[in-house]
Scaffold this active site. Structure first.
Site, PDB file in Angstrom:
ATOM      1  N   SER A 186       0.859  -1.177   0.000  1.00 11.53           N
ATOM      2  CA  SER A 186       0.000   0.000   0.000  1.00 11.53           C
ATOM      3  C   SER A 186       0.896   1.229   0.000  1.00 11.53           C
ATOM      4  O   SER A 186       2.099   1.134   0.285  1.00 11.53           O
ATOM      5  CB  SER A 186      -0.887   0.003   1.249  1.00 11.53           C
ATOM      6  OG  SER A 186      -1.516   1.266   1.442  1.00 11.53           O
ATOM      7  N   TYR A 217      -2.850  -1.274  10.849  1.00 11.48           N
ATOM      8  CA  TYR A 217      -2.886  -1.683   9.449  1.00 11.48           C
ATOM      9  C   TYR A 217      -1.612  -1.258   8.729  1.00 11.48           C
ATOM     10  O   TYR A 217      -1.021  -2.048   7.973  1.00 11.48           O
ATOM     11  CB  TYR A 217      -4.117  -1.078   8.768  1.00 11.48           C
ATOM     12  CG  TYR A 217      -4.134  -1.272   7.268  1.00 11.48           C
ATOM     13  CD1 TYR A 217      -4.334  -2.530   6.717  1.00 11.48           C
ATOM     14  CD2 TYR A 217      -3.959  -0.191   6.407  1.00 11.48           C
ATOM     15  CE1 TYR A 217      -4.349  -2.710   5.338  1.00 11.48           C
ATOM     16  CE2 TYR A 217      -3.974  -0.355   5.032  1.00 11.48           C
ATOM     17  CZ  TYR A 217      -4.165  -1.625   4.505  1.00 11.48           C
ATOM     18  OH  TYR A 217      -4.167  -1.796   3.132  1.00 11.48           O
TER      19      TYR A 217
END
Length: 262
Positions: free
Chosen positions: A120, A133
């Site tokens: 990400s 996360y």
């Protein structure tokens, strides 16, 4: 779907067997070619070994592994539920590691292979409210970088995909949020509101997920694939900014954007 539509034999793992029917229907409607569905929860080791064994038995090998299983757990670091954080790591990190470890002996015997890990834009820095996360994606980056060096000599290439925000179901089906996050009495209420304003602005420019699929295709088929691929205008902007700024400059810019999203 993109790979199957271009003539590849695709094996797709799904945690929920009921979703297999929907996936097959979509594949048929799109004339997407050969897609085999496997029940696979990457956090369950017996399912990982069974799925990989079935692929090798039927197909004779594994050319490309795309590790895209994952979900988000959002909450402030002080309030984060440790069991939820462990579960997030179990899927996003240990699940990815388990599948990779199981596939690697096959690729080494073949003398070739591609491993593509979905990270990400937050694999290289962290937004507030999403520390757990972000930590899983930092771990994916570190494991991928070590693996890149370890397997090059076997003819195996490793790539990391760093998407920004795209129009997927991540915000609904793939996201868990700590229940106290919305508590108006939270000492972090101001941080929460700033973060939400920034995410709302970012969502306005969210792209088509087919763009990510095309980049994965590039990593799978390029004669000399890159290690990292950024995908999306926000990923390019934030990651470029992170590279050229000092920590203090980047943090100050982030705080400004949370206070006044542009």
């Amino acid at each position: 779907m993109l790979f199957a539509g271009r003539g590849w034999r695709v094996w797709a793992g799904v945690r929920d067997p009921d979703r297999a029917h929907a996936l097959r229907a979509v594949a048929t409607e799109a004339s997407a070619g050969s897609i085999e569905i496997l029940t696979l929860d990457v956090a369950k080791h017996e399912q990982v070994t069974s799925a990989v064994a079935e692929m090798e038995r039927v197909a004779g090998g594994v050319d490309v592994l795309v590790n895209n299983a994952g979900y988000g757990y959002f909450g402030f670091v002080e309030q984060a539920d440790l069991d939820e954080v462990r579960a997030n790591f179990e899927t996003n990190v240990f699940g990815l590691l388990a599948v990779t470890q199981t596939v690697l002996p096959i690729m080494r015997r073949q003398g070739r292979g591609r491993i593509i890990n979905l990270s990400s834009l937050v694999g290289r820095f962290a937004f507030p409210l999403s520390g757990p996360y972000c930590a899983t994606k930092h771990a994916v980056e570190a494991l991928s970088e070590a693996l890149y060096h370890e397997v090059r000599g076997f003819g195996i290439h490793v790539s990391v995909i760093q998407p920004g925000m795209f129009l997927t179901d991540f915000q609904s089906r793939s996201l868990r949020v700590h229940p106290d996050t919305d508590n108006p009495a939270s000492p972090y209420a101001a941080v929460r509101e700033g973060t939400r304003r920034r995410r709302a602005k970012q969502a306005e420019a969210a792209g088509d997920p087919r763009e990510v699929a095309e980049v994965i295709w590039k990593a799978a088929t390029a004669p000399t694939p890159r290690f990292r691929y950024r995908v999306g205008a926000d990923a390019e902007e934030y990651l470029s900014m992170r590279e050229r700024m000092t920590d203090e400059e980047f943090f100050a810019e982030m705080e400004t954007r949370h206070a006044n999203p542009q």
